[in-house]
Design a protein around this motif. Structure first.
Motif, PDB file in Angstrom:
ATOM      1  N   LEU A  55       0.532  -1.282   0.226  1.00 39.08           N
ATOM      2  CA  LEU A  55      -0.076  -0.222   0.069  1.00 39.08           C
ATOM      3  C   LEU A  55       0.825   1.541  -0.298  1.00 39.08           C
ATOM      4  CD1 LEU A  55      -3.140   1.464  -0.211  1.00 39.08           C
ATOM      5  CD2 LEU A  55      -2.765   0.913   2.887  1.00 39.08           C
ATOM      6  N   LEU A  56       2.090   1.396   0.864  1.00 45.93           N
ATOM      7  CA  LEU A  56       2.772   2.732   1.159  1.00 45.93           C
ATOM      8  C   LEU A  56       3.715   2.438  -0.125  1.00 45.93           C
ATOM      9  CD1 LEU A  56       4.619   4.259   2.529  1.00 45.93           C
ATOM     10  CD2 LEU A  56       5.739   2.836   3.030  1.00 45.93           C
ATOM     11  N   LEU A  57       4.342   1.609  -1.435  1.00 49.27           N
ATOM     12  CA  LEU A  57       4.683   1.834  -2.913  1.00 49.27           C
ATOM     13  C   LEU A  57       3.354   2.415  -3.924  1.00 49.27           C
ATOM     14  CD1 LEU A  57       7.063  -1.172  -2.706  1.00 49.27           C
ATOM     15  CD2 LEU A  57       7.479   0.609  -2.897  1.00 49.27           C
ATOM     16  N   ASP A  58       2.240   1.601  -3.001  1.00 49.10           N
ATOM     17  CA  ASP A  58       1.373   2.213  -4.582  1.00 49.10           C
ATOM     18  C   ASP A  58       1.198   3.328  -3.889  1.00 49.10           C
ATOM     19  OD1 ASP A  58       0.009   1.977  -6.803  1.00 49.10           O
ATOM     20  OD2 ASP A  58      -1.689   2.023  -5.026  1.00 49.10           O
ATOM     21  N   THR A  59       0.937   4.029  -2.767  1.00 50.40           N
ATOM     22  CA  THR A  59       0.741   5.300  -2.593  1.00 50.40           C
ATOM     23  C   THR A  59       1.932   6.237  -3.088  1.00 50.40           C
ATOM     24  OG1 THR A  59      -0.870   4.185  -0.773  1.00 50.40           O
ATOM     25  CG2 THR A  59       0.161   6.679  -0.860  1.00 50.40           C
ATOM     26  N   LEU A  60       3.043   6.079  -2.421  1.00 48.49           N
ATOM     27  CA  LEU A  60       4.021   6.910  -3.240  1.00 48.49           C
ATOM     28  C   LEU A  60       4.045   6.571  -4.084  1.00 48.49           C
ATOM     29  CD1 LEU A  60       7.051   5.452  -0.504  1.00 48.49           C
ATOM     30  CD2 LEU A  60       5.845   7.360  -0.817  1.00 48.49           C
ATOM     31  N   ARG A  61       3.611   5.485  -5.567  1.00 48.49           N
ATOM     32  CA  ARG A  61       4.034   5.589  -7.019  1.00 48.49           C
ATOM     33  C   ARG A  61       2.811   6.674  -7.520  1.00 48.49           C
ATOM     34  NH1 ARG A  61       0.811   4.315 -10.620  1.00 48.49           N
ATOM     35  NH2 ARG A  61      -0.638   3.314  -9.412  1.00 48.49           N
ATOM     36  N   GLU A  62       1.214   6.409  -7.047  1.00 41.43           N
ATOM     37  CA  GLU A  62       0.647   7.498  -6.932  1.00 41.43           C
ATOM     38  C   GLU A  62       1.042   8.958  -6.677  1.00 41.43           C
ATOM     39  OE1 GLU A  62      -3.221   6.622  -5.592  1.00 41.43           O
ATOM     40  OE2 GLU A  62      -3.131   4.657  -6.665  1.00 41.43           O
ATOM     41  N   MET A  63       1.422   8.964  -5.727  1.00 36.54           N
ATOM     42  CA  MET A  63       1.848  11.317  -5.605  1.00 36.54           C
ATOM     43  C   MET A  63       3.385  10.899  -6.087  1.00 36.54           C
ATOM     44  SD  MET A  63       1.714  10.584  -2.051  1.00 36.54           S
ATOM     45  CE  MET A  63       1.548  12.276  -1.051  1.00 36.54           C
ATOM     46  N   MET A  83       3.170  10.190  -9.903  1.00 33.42           N
ATOM     47  CA  MET A  83       2.617  10.080 -10.415  1.00 33.42           C
ATOM     48  C   MET A  83       2.087  11.673 -10.869  1.00 33.42           C
ATOM     49  SD  MET A  83       3.774   7.801 -13.289  1.00 33.42           S
ATOM     50  CE  MET A  83       2.305   8.021 -14.001  1.00 33.42           C
ATOM     51  N   GLU A  84       1.551  12.021  -9.477  1.00 30.88           N
ATOM     52  CA  GLU A  84       0.704  13.637  -9.963  1.00 30.88           C
ATOM     53  C   GLU A  84       1.559  14.419 -10.033  1.00 30.88           C
ATOM     54  OE1 GLU A  84      -1.960  12.715  -6.341  1.00 30.88           O
ATOM     55  OE2 GLU A  84      -2.547  11.591  -7.454  1.00 30.88           O
ATOM     56  N   ARG A  85       2.515  14.552  -9.344  1.00 28.34           N
ATOM     57  CA  ARG A  85       3.823  16.116  -8.655  1.00 28.34           C
ATOM     58  C   ARG A  85       4.515  15.547  -9.627  1.00 28.34           C
ATOM     59  NH1 ARG A  85       2.891  15.985  -2.601  1.00 28.34           N
ATOM     60  NH2 ARG A  85       1.280  15.745  -2.340  1.00 28.34           N
ATOM     61  N   GLY A  86       5.466  14.195 -10.157  1.00 20.42           N
ATOM     62  CA  GLY A  86       6.411  13.893 -10.444  1.00 20.42           C
ATOM     63  C   GLY A  86       7.269  14.099  -9.415  1.00 20.42           C
ATOM     64  N   PRO A  87       8.816  13.644  -9.165  1.00 19.26           N
ATOM     65  CA  PRO A  87       9.161  13.103  -8.373  1.00 19.26           C
ATOM     66  C   PRO A  87      10.252  14.427  -7.311  1.00 19.26           C
ATOM     67  CG  PRO A  87      10.687  12.987 -10.142  1.00 19.26           C
ATOM     68  CD  PRO A  87       9.174  13.320 -11.001  1.00 19.26           C
ATOM     69  N   SER A  88       9.647  14.241  -6.176  1.00 20.03           N
ATOM     70  CA  SER A  88       9.757  15.038  -5.097  1.00 20.03           C
ATOM     71  C   SER A  88       9.508  14.898  -3.747  1.00 20.03           C
ATOM     72  CB  SER A  88       8.489  16.356  -4.907  1.00 20.03           C
ATOM     73  OG  SER A  88       7.727  15.448  -4.816  1.00 20.03           O
TER      74      SER A  88
END
Length: 75
Positions: free
Chosen positions: A49-57, A59-64
């Motif tokens: 769930l953590l990995l999926d949440t980080l991936r979604e974030m 995708m929305e914001r770009g690497p940050s």
């Protein structure tokens, strides 16, 4: 994804599983059955769930950088 190619997330889970297996392997002869703790499945679910949440974030914001509180609330 190229036809016949294994998806990246499946390869990631397989690689992590293999690393955990290697970490738990004893250097003894014979068959070794790794210990499975009561909460192992729950902790794996949290990790995925953590990995999926980080991936979604990402995708929305770009690497940050993201604060832990922000990730926690998104989960």
């Amino acid at each position: 994804m190229i036809k016949g190619q294994v998806p990246h997330d499946v390869r990631l889970v397989a690689a992590i599983s293999r690393l955990v297996d290697l970490h738990q392997t004893r250097r003894e002869n014979g068959v070794y059955v790794p210990e499975t703790y009561e909460r192992s499945g729950q902790m794996l679910a949290y990790a995925l769930l953590l990995l999926d949440t980080l991936r979604e974030m990402e995708m929305e914001r770009g690497p940050s950088f993201v604060s832990i509180g922000e990730v926690h609330s998104a989960m």
